[in-house]
Design an enzyme around this catalytic site. Sequence first.
Site, mmCIF file in Angstrom:
data_model
loop_
_atom_site.group_PDB
_atom_site.id
_atom_site.type_symbol
_atom_site.label_atom_id
_atom_site.label_comp_id
_atom_site.label_asym_id
_atom_site.label_seq_id
_atom_site.Cartn_x
_atom_site.Cartn_y
_atom_site.Cartn_z
ATOM 1 N N HIS A 1 34.673 29.616 46.945
ATOM 2 C CA HIS A 1 34.431 30.772 47.815
ATOM 3 C C HIS A 1 35.786 31.317 48.286
ATOM 4 O O HIS A 1 36.727 30.554 48.501
ATOM 5 C CB HIS A 1 33.576 30.343 49.018
ATOM 6 C CG HIS A 1 33.071 31.494 49.815
ATOM 7 N ND1 HIS A 1 33.853 32.153 50.733
ATOM 8 C CD2 HIS A 1 31.869 32.133 49.820
ATOM 9 C CE1 HIS A 1 33.153 33.143 51.267
ATOM 10 N NE2 HIS A 1 31.950 33.151 50.732
ATOM 11 N N GLU B 1 32.205 38.197 44.271
ATOM 12 C CA GLU B 1 32.299 38.539 45.687
ATOM 13 C C GLU B 1 33.630 39.216 45.964
ATOM 14 O O GLU B 1 34.647 38.540 46.167
ATOM 15 C CB GLU B 1 32.209 37.257 46.522
ATOM 16 C CG GLU B 1 30.932 36.492 46.315
ATOM 17 C CD GLU B 1 30.556 35.723 47.569
ATOM 18 O OE1 GLU B 1 29.556 36.070 48.187
ATOM 19 O OE2 GLU B 1 31.309 34.809 47.949
ATOM 20 N N GLY C 1 31.645 39.814 54.754
ATOM 21 C CA GLY C 1 31.622 39.782 56.209
ATOM 22 C C GLY C 1 32.199 41.030 56.862
ATOM 23 O O GLY C 1 32.426 41.057 58.071
ATOM 24 N N SER D 1 28.431 41.489 52.075
ATOM 25 C CA SER D 1 27.665 42.404 52.930
ATOM 26 C C SER D 1 26.378 42.884 52.268
ATOM 27 O O SER D 1 25.955 44.021 52.482
ATOM 28 C CB SER D 1 28.534 43.587 53.373
ATOM 29 O OG SER D 1 29.632 43.128 54.141
ATOM 30 N N GLY E 1 25.484 36.072 52.918
ATOM 31 C CA GLY E 1 26.147 35.377 54.025
ATOM 32 C C GLY E 1 25.468 35.709 55.342
ATOM 33 O O GLY E 1 24.432 35.141 55.704
ATOM 34 N N GLY E 2 26.036 36.668 56.059
ATOM 35 C CA GLY E 2 25.566 37.021 57.404
ATOM 36 C C GLY E 2 24.070 37.296 57.473
ATOM 37 O O GLY E 2 23.384 36.852 58.412
HETATM 38 P P1 PGA Z 1 28.434 38.293 53.813
HETATM 39 O O1 PGA Z 1 29.045 36.921 53.239
HETATM 40 O O2 PGA Z 1 27.110 38.497 53.129
HETATM 41 O O3 PGA Z 1 28.325 38.049 55.270
HETATM 42 O O4 PGA Z 1 29.412 39.372 53.461
HETATM 43 C C1 PGA Z 1 29.017 36.647 51.876
HETATM 44 C C2 PGA Z 1 29.665 35.342 51.641
HETATM 45 O O5 PGA Z 1 30.182 34.711 52.587
HETATM 46 O O6 PGA Z 1 29.693 34.876 50.506
#
Ligand code: PGA
Length: 244
Positions: free
Chosen positions: A85, A157, A163, A203, A224-225
């Site tokens: 990650h 990603e 995030g 996101s 993630g979030g």
């Molecule tokens: P996010 O995180 O969806 O909050 O952008 C993705 C991730 O941490 O892989």
Amino acid sequence: MNKTLDEARQLFSEIAAGLNNLHLKNTTVIVAPSHPYLNEAVTTLKQKVKIAAQNCSEYDNGAYTGEVSASMLKSLAVTHVIIGHSERRNFFNETNQLIKQKIIQALKNNLCPIFCIGENLEQRNSNIHFDVVKLQLTDVLNGFSKSEIENIVIAYEPVWAIGTGVTASSEQAQEMHQFIRKQLALLTDENTSSEISILYGGSCNEKNARELFLCPDVDGGLIGGASLKANSFLSIINTSISLQ
Ligand code: PGA
């Protein structure tokens, strides 16, 4: 690194209750909690969900205080492990070579690695994002057999989207996913590459999931979030089911 045990328990039971009302069809749901909550997640969710860890050690076992091995994860009935990650790369200096060792450990223990790749904002603005992603893929996957690569899930990603609330547009996601699939075909063959799951992360939420999942080379999301609230996570799962 979110939630206390009570909060995690609450989230797992809300997800379990929501999934009881859903027919998953071909959608695979994987929940990836922090290490201390893995056993709880296995117990509460195992019927309908696969469980992933967020990291594993590059070592087999032994005197590596604080580390968690792939074989420990396997013994907990964990099935997947996120490796490489961008937060691990950025905050814990994980290199492609280290990530390769972790993937070797995962495969050796019959865990499916969810291998994360993606460029940062500066690299995208300098128009080197394809080169960056190609290098991450080839540095790590060179030397793996076709059958090993077909047991790996890729998560694209873009670091600038994680995030931040900024999502890659569906055009940007599709363009990169198609490129990744081509690279995977060079490392294996067209047939194998077409079977490998390439997830989009950054996101992704209940509002944009449909547009992203409609892209032909986007096979799902790494959330993630939006996975920290049962309702939004369940709504993304629902989106995936509705597109089958
Ligand atoms: P996010 O995180 O969806 O909050 O952008 C993705 C991730 O941490 O892989």
